[in-house]
Structures are given as C-alpha cells and as structure tokens.
Write an enzyme that holds these catalytic residues in place. Structure first.
Site, PDB file in Angstrom:
ATOM      1  N   ASP A 202      90.042 -25.690  48.023  1.00  0.00           N
ATOM      2  CA  ASP A 202      88.785 -26.383  47.716  1.00  0.00           C
ATOM      3  C   ASP A 202      87.753 -25.328  47.312  1.00  0.00           C
ATOM      4  OD1 ASP A 202      87.237 -29.220  48.385  1.00  0.00           O
ATOM      5  OD2 ASP A 202      85.954 -27.447  48.556  1.00  0.00           O
ATOM      6  N   ASN A 210      77.299 -26.894  40.287  1.00  0.00           N
ATOM      7  CA  ASN A 210      76.921 -27.949  39.344  1.00  0.00           C
ATOM      8  C   ASN A 210      75.409 -28.109  39.267  1.00  0.00           C
ATOM      9  OD1 ASN A 210      79.303 -28.914  38.181  1.00  0.00           O
ATOM     10  ND2 ASN A 210      79.784 -30.219  39.923  1.00  0.00           N
ATOM     11  N   HIS A 215      76.862 -29.270  34.800  1.00  0.00           N
ATOM     12  CA  HIS A 215      78.228 -29.773  34.924  1.00  0.00           C
ATOM     13  C   HIS A 215      79.185 -29.109  33.938  1.00  0.00           C
ATOM     14  CE1 HIS A 215      77.576 -32.911  37.920  1.00  0.00           C
ATOM     15  NE2 HIS A 215      76.397 -33.118  37.348  1.00  0.00           N
ATOM     16  N   ASP A 219      82.679 -27.576  34.998  1.00  0.00           N
ATOM     17  CA  ASP A 219      83.969 -27.805  34.357  1.00  0.00           C
ATOM     18  C   ASP A 219      84.654 -26.489  34.002  1.00  0.00           C
ATOM     19  OD1 ASP A 219      83.645 -30.518  34.559  1.00  0.00           O
ATOM     20  OD2 ASP A 219      83.096 -30.827  32.455  1.00  0.00           O
ATOM     21  N   GLU A 245      87.187 -31.016  43.104  1.00  0.00           N
ATOM     22  CA  GLU A 245      87.270 -29.550  43.101  1.00  0.00           C
ATOM     23  C   GLU A 245      88.423 -29.048  43.959  1.00  0.00           C
ATOM     24  OE1 GLU A 245      83.875 -30.527  46.076  1.00  0.00           O
ATOM     25  OE2 GLU A 245      84.765 -31.392  44.278  1.00  0.00           O
TER      26      GLU A 245
END
Length: 336
Positions: A202, A210, A215, A219, A245
């Site tokens: 994780d 973010n 964002h 990504d 994630e």
C-alpha cells in the site's frame, strides 16, 4: 484423419476451415490431373491402354474421397462453438453446392463404357471440368476470406480477454487475474504442498500526494510503483494491481524468512525509485503486509491476514513490512 478438436473437446473453427480448404484444394489437383489425361488421351479408347482407365478410376476415387471427407467435416462442425457454427455452416453449404456438381461429374464419368473413344466425350468433359475449376477457385477464395475474418475476430477476442485481466494504468495484471492465479496456486498447494505467500503493498500517504500534486501525479506514482514491481518480480512471482493504491504479490516456493526477504526486496526497490514532478524528485514508500498460506487458508482468510499485517505496518509509521504470525494470530515485528 481429421484433427478438428481442441484439447477441451470443443471444435476449433480454424481447423475446420483449414480442412475445408485442404479438401477443396486436393480435389482441384485431382481434376487438373484428369484434365491433362483427357487432353493426352484424345482419340484413344477407354480400354486402349492402362493410362485412360487408370485416370478414370483415380478421378472417381478422388470424388469418393472428397464426399467422404465432407461428411466428416459436417460432423466436426457440430462440435464447434455456437458463435462460429452458423458461419462455418454457410461456408460448408457452399462447398455442398460444389459437391452436387462433383456428383454429377462423377456420374458422367461412370457412364463411360469400355471401348468407347474418349474423343467423343472430351469436349463435354472438358466443359464440365472448366466449370468445376471455376467453382473450386471461387470456393477457395471465399474460404480464405472467411479464415482471415475469423483470424481477426480471434485476435480481437484475445485482446479483449487480455484487457479484461490487465490494469490499464499500470499494465499489471488486475484483481481478476490475481484471483485466478490465487486459485491456481491454492490448487497446487493442496495437491503437491507447494508453499506460496501473499504480500499486499500500500503506497504510504497516497492521498496527500494526490492533494498536493494532483491526480495526474498520483496516476504517475501508481504507474511508477507498478513498473518497479514488474521489474523486480521473479519468473514465478505474480504481481498485480489489487485496487486503488494497493498492489499484490503472490510469491511461490517461499515461506517464513524467505517470504519476508522477498517482500522486503520489493519494498526497498520502490523506496529507492523517484518520480520527477516539476522541480521536485518525488519519492514514495510502501507498507507491506505478508501472509503465508497454510492447509486451512482460504482466499478470504489469506487476504484478511495480509490486511491485518498491512494495518500494523501502517501503524508502525509505514515504509516497512509486517508478517502475519499464524500461531499468534497477529502480525510479527516490523521489518525494514
């Protein structure tokens, strides 16, 4: 014989088409040989020598072989998946129309009588052969076009099947692929006691990434982590995007300290990577929860154990691995 079935017992449409093409091509060659014989034997009687009668016998034998193979192909079509069966049946019906002309041609040859000069029938037979050649050429062209269409559809289906198991952003296998691989490994464990381990990764403080960088950067971070995991994996490892994630690793033939070492190697490689974000080299870390598979494990229980270990790794500050202790029913000490 005809080989038109896959190992799972379902008829292969490509194989059926190939057989149809082969049958048509074989008959075309037989007609050509007979045609050459007709031209060579002009003026001869049917029984004036071995060549004339032999060629007639060979042509009739080729006609019977053609009809016999068509009957077999008809049975093979019945085993083809329904999505392709109608198309193959249409192609087969076209071949059957040709077969009717072949049958009439065979009847015409059968009426040749001993001592009868070929010359009196040569023009009629040559005209029939010319028509058969034309029909045969058209059939072969139609079958080739059908095979090309089928191959393109097969490729599109394979691409769609692959896409259904691949995460678009990271190009890693997705959760569906993970679930399928887990079932495979669990079956191997139950049958041969081959151990395997689940590690869930994780990304630490991903929401902050973010919120701070946007964002698009988030990504890019996911793609980078996916790339590092893919570069690290051994031939027997299965790395996938688990969701959000989170990423998952199914590592075979390892348990205990070895499982910890494998997960730790991945963690260190991710921590060493960086992503250029404007003027900043952005570094990310991951927390890892590791769970071993035992005889009582199920898909659900293994994931729950890995999640518990991951939760402890997060609570320990992140950027570390925790291994679930099955004996104690809780995670062991932090690694990393």
């Amino acid at each position: 014989g005809l080989t038109t079935e896959r190992s799972d017992g379902v008829g292969n449409p490509q194989s059926v088409l190939e057989e149809l093409q082969a049958v048509i091509a074989d008959h075309a060659r037989a007609i050509t040989r007979f045609e050459r014989g007709l031209n060579a034997d002009r003026g001869c009687n049917l029984d004036s020598g071995p060549s004339a009668s032999t060629r007639t016998h060979e042509m009739r034998s080729a006609n019977r072989k053609f009809a016999s193979k068509l009957e077999q192909i008809s049975r093979d079509i019945a085993h083809v998946e329904s999505v392709h069966r109608d198309r193959l049946q249409r192609e087969y019906d076209g071949v059957c129309s040709y077969a009717s002309r072949v049958e009439a041609f065979d009847q015409e040859i059968s009426e040749l009588k001993s001592g009868q000069p070929y010359g009196s029938l040569t023009e009629s037979l040559l005209k029939t052969i010319k028509d058969l050649h034309h029909s045969n050429d058209c059939l072969q062209r139609e079958l080739r076009e059908c095979q090309c269409r089928l191959a393109k559809e097969h490729q599109r289906a394979n691409t769609a099947e692959r896409d259904a198991r691949v995460d678009t952003l990271t190009q890693l296998p997705n959760r569906r692929s993970f679930d399928e691989r887990f079932v495979e490994l669990q079956s191997l464990y139950e049958r041969y006691s081959h151990p395997f381990t689940l590690a869930v990764f994780d990304i630490d403080r991903f929401k902050r990434i973010n919120d701070t960088y946007g964002h698009a950067t988030g990504d890019a971070v996911l793609a980078m982590v996916g790339r590092v995991l893919a570069e690290c994996q051994r031939a027997t490892d299965h790395v996938s995007r688990f969701g959000g994630e989170e990423f998952a690793l199914l590592a075979t033939e390892c348990c205990g300290d070895q499982a910890q070492a494998v997960a730790e190697r991945y963690r260190r490689r991710i921590a060493a990577a960086s992503l250029r974000c404007g003027r900043v080299n952005l570094r990310v870390t991951v927390s890892v929860g590791v769970a071993l598979v035992d005889s009582d494990s199920t898909h659900t229980t293994v994931i729950e154990r890995a999640d518990q270990a991951l939760y402890c790794a997060k609570n320990s500050g992140g950027n570390c691995c925790r291994l679930f202790d099955e004996a104690q029913g809780s995670p062991l000490a932090t690694i990393g």
